[in-house]
Design a protein around this motif. Structure first.
Motif, PDB file in Angstrom:
ATOM      1  N   CYS A   1      -1.028  -6.200   5.283  1.00  8.17           N
ATOM      2  CA  CYS A   1      -0.235  -5.152   4.644  1.00  8.17           C
ATOM      3  C   CYS A   1       0.946  -4.807   5.548  1.00  8.17           C
ATOM      4  O   CYS A   1       0.766  -4.451   6.712  1.00  8.17           O
TER       5      CYS A   1
ATOM      6  N   THR B   1       2.920  -7.530   1.113  1.00 13.48           N
ATOM      7  CA  THR B   1       2.123  -8.207   2.147  1.00 13.48           C
ATOM      8  C   THR B   1       2.907  -9.354   2.759  1.00 13.48           C
ATOM      9  O   THR B   1       3.952  -9.768   2.247  1.00 13.48           O
ATOM     10  N   LYS B   2       2.392  -9.862   3.854  1.00 14.47           N
ATOM     11  CA  LYS B   2       2.965 -11.052   4.497  1.00 14.47           C
ATOM     12  C   LYS B   2       1.831 -11.816   5.159  1.00 14.47           C
ATOM     13  O   LYS B   2       0.807 -11.238   5.548  1.00 14.47           O
ATOM     14  N   GLU B   3       2.041 -13.118   5.285  1.00 12.65           N
ATOM     15  CA  GLU B   3       1.032 -13.960   5.919  1.00 12.65           C
ATOM     16  C   GLU B   3       1.271 -13.949   7.433  1.00 12.65           C
ATOM     17  O   GLU B   3       2.371 -14.248   7.899  1.00 12.65           O
TER      18      GLU B   3
ATOM     19  N   ARG C   1      -5.472  -5.726   7.423  1.00 15.68           N
ATOM     20  CA  ARG C   1      -5.651  -6.783   6.442  1.00 15.68           C
ATOM     21  C   ARG C   1      -5.415  -6.181   5.048  1.00 15.68           C
ATOM     22  O   ARG C   1      -5.845  -5.072   4.762  1.00 15.68           O
ATOM     23  N   ALA C   2      -4.715  -6.920   4.233  1.00 13.56           N
ATOM     24  CA  ALA C   2      -4.294  -6.385   2.940  1.00 13.56           C
ATOM     25  C   ALA C   2      -5.496  -6.130   2.027  1.00 13.56           C
ATOM     26  O   ALA C   2      -6.401  -6.956   1.925  1.00 13.56           O
TER      27      ALA C   2
ATOM     28  N   SER D   1      -3.509 -12.435   4.941  1.00 11.89           N
ATOM     29  CA  SER D   1      -2.529 -11.516   4.342  1.00 11.89           C
ATOM     30  C   SER D   1      -2.633 -10.163   5.024  1.00 11.89           C
ATOM     31  O   SER D   1      -3.716  -9.586   5.117  1.00 11.89           O
TER      32      SER D   1
END
Length: 769
Positions: free
Chosen positions: A589, A603-605, A595-596, A587
């Motif tokens: 940000c 968020t996004k993968e 990294r979130a 994930s």
């Protein structure tokens, strides 16, 4: 018996092992053995290296004209000798030779010998020895490679190009007959002279071919209708600078290169077209190199433009060191990804920066405050690159560059300093293209070999067809960069689709997936563009060989158009396969690219390199407490718990935020605490202007009045009152907008800024006369 034995051994040893020792031309051919160019032999003769093959038409013509019984005699023809002797005695002079082709080979090898009967006897003896040692075909090849064809032309290969501008295998019967009669009287070929005699001799030979049913009547009629060559043609010079390079190590040899002739000619045309435009701006030199990624072979090599000697047209610039400009930035980006110091879209600072006396600036002299690292690379922003290098470590980056084997990187890291990322070092087009090809090949091999690397991936390309590239052995260990770092770097470079200006970007073809980068050296002396696909690397340098800079000599404006014109000549390639075995989905940000963290709501993968798993979570999202309208921060000292909202807020440091807001209008500054709350008093202050240790000149306006020096700071709580001091003397205060105009005297000054809470920052600056 002893005498017979001595004579027998003398006969065996009478013939030199090497008949011809004359210097020969250096000749280069394409991968299909088409002539690319030749360099005249040291003795000033166009004499190509020995050729073991002879075209059938010329072989037939020369035998019919010179020696009909060539395949039947032992080296000499007694009947021909008797007839020649009788005719010469009758005439009182030499009217007829009677020599066989074998004897003529011996005479050519013994150049300078007088034409006497005793010499003729020697030729006969040596001719019989040659017949015993070599085959009839080999004897014919000696003749065709060393016979004189008029002027300074020696041998069939050189003659066919000089007189008919094509390979001997492509000659017609009339052309073959013309060359067959020339060695007998080579003076007939001189332009404008003896044309009738030469024509008669050629036609008599064609008549003989007809009478012996070697050619039919239609071929005969068409052949005698063909004209004679009127002047020598210049030999092809399709890759003159490659010819120079080959001649350094293979002088006098025939060398088959890896060059694709059709592509080379078309790239030559592209370079010539752009040269005609660039020369109007007094930019005279260009070099282009095209590599096949999978074979690491050079398929096009243009060392310079077709300019004149005054502008050094003969200089091969491909291997000459030039200032790199921004062309090394992708290696810094890949290094930081590989080491786990960066993720592809991590926000990096883009603010006015000074490292001692070094003050890097972006090309357009603007700042974004914060910019994703991949975007900083695709836009070639200088300030983020230098800040990234300073954070990563100069020595660490230098270590990566040394492993690329850039031979012009001759000094230690401290010699180059932080300018290493912006052109403080020199390199050459060969090494840079080699490096990009190695990265592309690493990705290809990783995808094709069950996620393995090759130990000798960073090898030297070759332009010699006989040289095979050894990529080494397969290994699970990366050679330099891991496949994921390379892939993510290329993903960023693929997004380079416009220059940093308002001009239309007509050169980029969106249908072609190319990872490419430009560079411009200090003073506009060198313009670079290097691009790669899965199959090809194209490198372009533009500038002046003497180092003169010119306005407009910018990579994106001068080198990039050539790059894309060359890629238009190459087949389209699929994009690189994603190296999943070196990546992991996490994930991220969306706003920060980190990294979130738990505070990141949006968020996004994304797949990142495995080394990136050690990067820290997003530092820019913090959890704050606000009132229901989100206008103020509050806490339980001033608001009921039921009326407090918990909100994730994106917060940049003050200086980054100051510039970030100018490019991102939806950025919301952190709300201030409500007046009745006992709030957090943490404060951050940073200078916008003047920069550290800056030397400033204050100009005068039209009425002679000196302009003010405008002082600027960024404050995390802009509503605070700020007090300004110069050399401990109070000069004013500001609130909300923290800018103040002063007129300091020439000399060095200390600026002190103190806010109402007692937070203080200082900076030295110098006013010049």
């Amino acid at each position: 018996m002893v005498i017979i034995t001595i004579l027998f051994f003398a006969y065996l040893l009478c013939l030199p092992k090497q008949l011809f020792k004359d210097p020969t031309s250096t000749v280069i051919t394409s991968s299909n053995r088409e002539l690319l160019g030749a360099k005249i032999a040291k003795d000033g003769q166009w004499r190509f290296p020995h050729n073991d093959s002879i075209p059938e038409k010329f072989k037939t013509c020369i035998i019919q004209f010179e020696d009909e019984y060539f395949y039947k005699h032992p080296g000499f023809n007694p009947i021909s000798i008797f007839k020649a002797l009788r005719e010469n005695l009758k005439s009182g002079g030499v009217k007829r030779g009677g020599s066989t082709l074998t004897q003529q080979v011996i005479r050519l090898s013994r150049k300078g010998q007088q034409r006497t009967y005793f010499e003729k006897l020697k030729e006969i003896i040596l001719a019989t020895r040659l017949e015993l040692r070599d085959s009839k075909h080999e004897i014919l090849t000696y003749y065709s490679s060393n016979a004189p064809f008029g002027g300074n032309v020696v041998g069939l290969d050189a003659a066919s190009w000089r007189y008919f501008n094509r390979h001997a295998n492509e000659l017609s019967w009339a052309e073959s007959a013309t060359l067959a009669v020339l060695p007998n009287t080579p003076s007939l070929i001189y332009p404008g002279k003896n044309q009738k005699r030469l024509l008669n001799k050629r036609n008599r030979l064609l008549q003989k071919l007809l009478e012996n049913t070697i050619i039919d009547s239609l071929t005969y009629k068409l052949s005698i209708a063909e004209g004679l060559p009127q002047k020598p043609y210049p030999l092809p010079q399709i890759a003159p600078h490659l010819l120079q390079k080959v001649a350094q190590t293979h002088i006098g040899k025939r060398v088959e290169t890896t060059i694709n002739k059709n592509l080379q000619e078309r790239v030559n045309h592209v370079v010539k077209t752009h040269y005609n435009q660039l020369s109007q701006n007094e930019i005279y030199n260009t070099a282009v190199l095209v590599l096949d990624v999978k074979t690491r072979q050079v398929i096009a090599y243009v060392g310079n433009t077709p300019t004149d000697k005054a502008h050094q047209k003969d200089v091969d610039i491909i291997d000459k060191p030039r200032s790199t400009g921004s062309i090394l930035k992708p290696f810094l980006y890949a290094s930081m990804l590989d080491s786990g110091d960066l993720l592809p879209n991590t926000l990096v600072a883009d603010v006015p920066t000074q490292f001692g006396s070094y003050n890097p600036e972006n090309y357009d002299n603007t700042y974004d405050g914060a910019v994703p690292a991949s975007r900083a690379l695709s836009r070639s922003l200088n300030v983020p690159a230098v800040r990234m290098l300073q954070e990563f470590g100069l020595d660490r980056f230098y270590h990566y560059l040394k492993q690329l084997k850039l031979k012009d990187l001759k000094y230690n890291a401290n010699h180059y300093g932080l300018s290493l990322a912006l052109g403080g070092a020199e390199s050459n087009l060969w090494d840079l293209c080699k490096s990009y090809a190695a990265l592309s090949s690493t990705l290809n091999h990783f995808s094709e070999s069950s996620s393995e690397y090759f130990s000798n991936e960073f090898c030297e390309p070759t332009f010699l067809a006989f040289k095979a590239i050894d990529f080494g052995t397969k290994t699970s260990d990366k050679t330099l960069f891991d496949a994921a770092s390379i892939y993510l770097t290329y993903e960023s470079l693929k997004d380079v689709n416009r220059p940093e200006s308002d001009e239309s970007w007509e050169f980029f073809d969106g249908s072609k997936q190319i990872a490419w980068k430009t560079g411009t050296s200090f003073g506009f002396r060198d313009a670079w563009a290097i691009g790669t696909t899965k199959d090809y690397v194209v490198g372009v340098w533009v500038g002046n060989a003497d180092g003169e800079g010119r306005p407009g000599l910018v990579g994106v404006q001068t080198a990039a158009p050539i790059l894309f014109d060359v890629f238009d000549l190459l087949p389209n390639s699929d994009w690189f396969a994603k190296p999943f075995d070196e990546m992991q989905e996490v994930s991220i940000c969306k706003q920060s690219g980190h990294r979130a963290s738990p505070n990141c709501n949006d968020t996004k993968e994304k797949y990142i390199q495995l080394s990136g798993l050690k990067t820290k979570p997003c530092p820019y999202h913090i959890l704050i407490h606000v009132d229901k309208n989100e206008n103020f921060q509050v806490n339980t000292s001033c608001e009921n718990l039921d009326n407090i909202q918990h909100k994730s807020w994106f917060v940049l440091p003050p200086l980054m935020a100051y510039y970030y807001k100018t490019k991102n209008p939806f950025y919301k500054s952190l709300p201030k605490f409500r007046a009745d709350c006992l709030g957090d008093n943490s404060v951050s202050i940073d200078f916008i202007y003047p920069k550290a240790n800056n030397s400033i000149f204050l100009p005068k306006d039209f009425d002679g009045k000196t302009n003010d020096l405008i002082l600027k700071i960024a404050h995390s709580k802009p509503e605070s009152t700020v007090f300004w001091y110069v050399d401990e003397t109070f000069v004013g205060s500001t609130k909300d907008i923290h800018e103040l105009g002063i007129q300091p005297k020439p000399g060095k000054h200390l600026l002190t800024v103190v806010d109402e809470f007692g937070h203080e920052v200082k900076r030295w600056f110098d006013i010049s006369n």
